[in-house]
Design a protein around this motif. Structure first.
Motif, PDB file in Angstrom:
ATOM      1  N   MET A   1       0.852  -1.236   0.052  1.00 47.69           N
ATOM      2  CA  MET A   1       0.055  -0.044   0.114  1.00 47.69           C
ATOM      3  C   MET A   1       0.778   1.264   0.051  1.00 47.69           C
ATOM      4  O   MET A   1       1.145   1.762   1.028  1.00 47.69           O
ATOM      5  CB  MET A   1      -0.809  -0.023   1.275  1.00 47.69           C
ATOM      6  CG  MET A   1      -1.957  -0.937   1.214  1.00 47.69           C
ATOM      7  SD  MET A   1      -3.150  -0.906   2.617  1.00 47.69           S
ATOM      8  CE  MET A   1      -2.932  -2.184   3.509  1.00 47.69           C
ATOM      9  N   ASP A   2       1.262   1.566  -1.247  1.00 45.51           N
ATOM     10  CA  ASP A   2       2.076   2.944  -1.170  1.00 45.51           C
ATOM     11  C   ASP A   2       1.441   4.031  -1.088  1.00 45.51           C
ATOM     12  O   ASP A   2       1.867   5.281  -1.281  1.00 45.51           O
ATOM     13  CB  ASP A   2       2.829   2.843  -2.522  1.00 45.51           C
ATOM     14  CG  ASP A   2       3.728   1.667  -2.769  1.00 45.51           C
ATOM     15  OD1 ASP A   2       4.237   1.261  -1.644  1.00 45.51           O
ATOM     16  OD2 ASP A   2       4.028   1.146  -3.985  1.00 45.51           O
ATOM     17  N   SER A   3       0.078   4.099  -1.100  1.00 44.70           N
ATOM     18  CA  SER A   3      -0.565   5.662  -1.091  1.00 44.70           C
ATOM     19  C   SER A   3      -0.900   6.035   0.202  1.00 44.70           C
ATOM     20  O   SER A   3      -1.246   7.129   0.239  1.00 44.70           O
ATOM     21  CB  SER A   3      -2.078   5.030  -1.566  1.00 44.70           C
ATOM     22  OG  SER A   3      -2.778   4.284  -0.498  1.00 44.70           O
ATOM     23  N   GLY A   4      -0.098   5.416   1.391  1.00 45.14           N
ATOM     24  CA  GLY A   4      -0.290   6.058   2.681  1.00 45.14           C
ATOM     25  C   GLY A   4      -1.544   5.536   3.361  1.00 45.14           C
ATOM     26  O   GLY A   4      -1.586   5.630   4.549  1.00 45.14           O
ATOM     27  N   MET A   8      -2.118   4.895   7.509  1.00 48.20           N
ATOM     28  CA  MET A   8      -3.402   5.347   8.142  1.00 48.20           C
ATOM     29  C   MET A   8      -4.131   4.013   8.743  1.00 48.20           C
ATOM     30  O   MET A   8      -4.668   4.067   9.764  1.00 48.20           O
ATOM     31  CB  MET A   8      -4.568   5.413   7.059  1.00 48.20           C
ATOM     32  CG  MET A   8      -4.052   7.175   6.817  1.00 48.20           C
ATOM     33  SD  MET A   8      -5.155   7.597   5.173  1.00 48.20           S
ATOM     34  CE  MET A   8      -4.284   8.211   4.063  1.00 48.20           C
ATOM     35  N   VAL A   9      -4.224   2.733   7.810  1.00 46.01           N
ATOM     36  CA  VAL A   9      -4.636   1.714   8.763  1.00 46.01           C
ATOM     37  C   VAL A   9      -3.906   0.971   9.800  1.00 46.01           C
ATOM     38  O   VAL A   9      -4.510   0.700  11.001  1.00 46.01           O
ATOM     39  CB  VAL A   9      -4.727   0.388   7.378  1.00 46.01           C
ATOM     40  CG1 VAL A   9      -5.046  -0.746   8.066  1.00 46.01           C
ATOM     41  CG2 VAL A   9      -5.725   0.977   6.258  1.00 46.01           C
ATOM     42  N   GLU A  10      -2.661   1.380   9.682  1.00 38.80           N
ATOM     43  CA  GLU A  10      -1.838   0.728  10.835  1.00 38.80           C
ATOM     44  C   GLU A  10      -1.864   1.830  12.015  1.00 38.80           C
ATOM     45  O   GLU A  10      -2.074   1.224  13.363  1.00 38.80           O
ATOM     46  CB  GLU A  10      -0.293   0.728  10.370  1.00 38.80           C
ATOM     47  CG  GLU A  10       0.581   0.165  11.501  1.00 38.80           C
ATOM     48  CD  GLU A  10       2.244   0.338  11.162  1.00 38.80           C
ATOM     49  OE1 GLU A  10       2.859   0.782  11.844  1.00 38.80           O
ATOM     50  OE2 GLU A  10       2.305   0.083   9.751  1.00 38.80           O
ATOM     51  N   ALA A  11      -2.205   2.958  11.997  1.00 37.60           N
ATOM     52  CA  ALA A  11      -2.366   3.793  12.937  1.00 37.60           C
ATOM     53  C   ALA A  11      -3.626   3.284  13.558  1.00 37.60           C
ATOM     54  O   ALA A  11      -3.790   3.545  14.852  1.00 37.60           O
ATOM     55  CB  ALA A  11      -2.168   5.198  12.468  1.00 37.60           C
ATOM     56  N   VAL A  12      -4.804   3.286  12.816  1.00 35.80           N
ATOM     57  CA  VAL A  12      -6.037   3.166  13.461  1.00 35.80           C
ATOM     58  C   VAL A  12      -5.887   1.776  14.102  1.00 35.80           C
ATOM     59  O   VAL A  12      -6.511   1.597  15.349  1.00 35.80           O
ATOM     60  CB  VAL A  12      -7.020   3.074  12.403  1.00 35.80           C
ATOM     61  CG1 VAL A  12      -8.439   2.348  12.699  1.00 35.80           C
ATOM     62  CG2 VAL A  12      -7.318   4.466  11.797  1.00 35.80           C
ATOM     63  N   GLY A  13      -5.538   0.737  13.654  1.00 31.41           N
ATOM     64  CA  GLY A  13      -5.160  -0.670  14.192  1.00 31.41           C
ATOM     65  C   GLY A  13      -4.253  -0.464  15.284  1.00 31.41           C
ATOM     66  O   GLY A  13      -4.662  -1.150  16.674  1.00 31.41           O
ATOM     67  N   GLU A  14      -3.318   0.399  15.406  1.00 30.08           N
ATOM     68  CA  GLU A  14      -2.645   0.445  16.746  1.00 30.08           C
ATOM     69  C   GLU A  14      -3.659   1.252  17.989  1.00 30.08           C
ATOM     70  O   GLU A  14      -3.270   0.800  19.253  1.00 30.08           O
ATOM     71  CB  GLU A  14      -1.355   1.337  16.467  1.00 30.08           C
ATOM     72  CG  GLU A  14      -0.352   1.621  17.752  1.00 30.08           C
ATOM     73  CD  GLU A  14      -0.110   0.423  18.533  1.00 30.08           C
ATOM     74  OE1 GLU A  14       0.304   0.507  19.694  1.00 30.08           O
ATOM     75  OE2 GLU A  14      -0.065  -0.708  17.715  1.00 30.08           O
ATOM     76  N   ALA A  15      -4.339   2.266  17.482  1.00 33.65           N
ATOM     77  CA  ALA A  15      -5.043   2.794  18.545  1.00 33.65           C
ATOM     78  C   ALA A  15      -6.072   1.940  18.928  1.00 33.65           C
ATOM     79  O   ALA A  15      -6.441   1.900  20.077  1.00 33.65           O
ATOM     80  CB  ALA A  15      -5.725   4.245  17.886  1.00 33.65           C
ATOM     81  N   ARG A  16      -6.741   1.011  18.297  1.00 37.12           N
ATOM     82  CA  ARG A  16      -7.677  -0.156  18.623  1.00 37.12           C
ATOM     83  C   ARG A  16      -7.055  -1.134  19.604  1.00 37.12           C
ATOM     84  O   ARG A  16      -7.604  -1.498  20.744  1.00 37.12           O
ATOM     85  CB  ARG A  16      -8.403  -0.685  17.421  1.00 37.12           C
ATOM     86  CG  ARG A  16      -9.240  -1.893  17.797  1.00 37.12           C
ATOM     87  CD  ARG A  16      -9.879  -2.530  16.395  1.00 37.12           C
ATOM     88  NE  ARG A  16      -8.922  -3.139  15.560  1.00 37.12           N
ATOM     89  CZ  ARG A  16      -8.739  -2.748  14.219  1.00 37.12           C
ATOM     90  NH1 ARG A  16      -9.429  -1.861  13.805  1.00 37.12           N
ATOM     91  NH2 ARG A  16      -7.697  -3.370  13.811  1.00 37.12           N
ATOM     92  N   LEU A  57      -9.973  11.854   9.601  1.00 38.15           N
ATOM     93  CA  LEU A  57      -9.697  10.934   8.935  1.00 38.15           C
ATOM     94  C   LEU A  57     -10.486  10.531   7.687  1.00 38.15           C
ATOM     95  O   LEU A  57     -10.120  10.288   6.589  1.00 38.15           O
ATOM     96  CB  LEU A  57      -9.337   9.793   9.590  1.00 38.15           C
ATOM     97  CG  LEU A  57      -8.381   8.669   8.789  1.00 38.15           C
ATOM     98  CD1 LEU A  57      -7.139   9.061   8.314  1.00 38.15           C
ATOM     99  CD2 LEU A  57      -8.157   7.455   9.946  1.00 38.15           C
ATOM    100  N   ALA A  58     -11.828  10.355   8.172  1.00 40.12           N
ATOM    101  CA  ALA A  58     -12.777  10.021   7.005  1.00 40.12           C
ATOM    102  C   ALA A  58     -12.886  10.995   5.990  1.00 40.12           C
ATOM    103  O   ALA A  58     -12.777  10.783   4.726  1.00 40.12           O
ATOM    104  CB  ALA A  58     -14.103   9.366   7.713  1.00 40.12           C
ATOM    105  N   ALA A  59     -12.812  12.249   6.458  1.00 42.68           N
ATOM    106  CA  ALA A  59     -13.106  13.383   5.634  1.00 42.68           C
ATOM    107  C   ALA A  59     -12.002  13.603   4.447  1.00 42.68           C
ATOM    108  O   ALA A  59     -12.117  13.772   3.439  1.00 42.68           O
ATOM    109  CB  ALA A  59     -13.585  14.518   6.293  1.00 42.68           C
ATOM    110  N   ALA A  60     -10.841  13.460   5.074  1.00 46.95           N
ATOM    111  CA  ALA A  60      -9.485  13.522   4.566  1.00 46.95           C
ATOM    112  C   ALA A  60      -9.511  12.492   3.317  1.00 46.95           C
ATOM    113  O   ALA A  60      -9.133  12.735   2.211  1.00 46.95           O
ATOM    114  CB  ALA A  60      -8.509  13.514   5.406  1.00 46.95           C
ATOM    115  N   ALA A  61      -9.637  11.257   3.628  1.00 45.62           N
ATOM    116  CA  ALA A  61      -9.705  10.095   2.872  1.00 45.62           C
ATOM    117  C   ALA A  61     -10.720   9.990   1.707  1.00 45.62           C
ATOM    118  O   ALA A  61     -10.424   9.657   0.509  1.00 45.62           O
ATOM    119  CB  ALA A  61      -9.751   8.716   3.678  1.00 45.62           C
TER     120      ALA A  61
END
Length: 103
Positions: A1-4, A8-16, A57-61
Motif C-alpha cells: 500500500m504505497d498510497s499512505g 492510516m490503517v496501521e495507526a487506526v489498528g494501533e489505536a484499537r 480521517l474519513a473526510a480527508a480520505a
C-alpha cells in the motif's frame, strides 16, 4: 500500500489495540475503586476527541479515493459521525455540571 493508506490503517489498528489492551481492561475491572465524581466527565471528553479524529480521517480520505462511489462512502461516514463529538461533549458538560466538576 504505497498510497499512505497502509500507514492510516496501521495507526487506526494501533489505536484499537491500545484501547483494547489498556483502557478496556481497566473499564471492565469491577474490583477497581469507583471513579471520583470530579473525574466522571473525563472519559466522555476523551471519546469526543477520538471521534473528532475519526471524522477528520474519513473526510480527508474521501478526497483521495479514485472512484466516486468510494469517495462518497467516506464522505457519508464523515457526515454521519460529524455530530457525535458534540453530543459527547454536551454529555460530558452535563455530567460535570451534575457532579460539580470543571467543564
Amino acid at each position: 500500500m504505497d498510497s499512505g493508506i497502509g500507514a492510516m490503517v496501521e495507526a487506526v489498528g494501533e489505536a484499537r489495540r491500545q484501547l483494547r489492551e489498556n483502557a478496556l481492561p481497566k473499564a471492565r475491572d469491577s474490583s477497581r475503586e469507583r471513579v471520583p465524581e470530579k473525574e466522571e466527565a473525563e472519559l466522555l471528553k476523551a471519546l469526543a476527541g477520538l471521534m473528532e479524529v475519526f471524522v477528520e480521517l474519513a473526510a480527508a480520505a474521501s478526497d483521495r479515493m479514485t472512484t466516486i462511489d468510494s469517495g462518497t462512502a467516506y464522505h457519508q461516514v464523515a457526515k454521519r459521525l460529524r455530530d457525535q463529538p458534540r453530543y459527547l461533549r454536551e454529555d460530558a458538560a452535563k455530567v460535570a455540571k451534575r457532579v460539580g466538576g470543571a467543564e
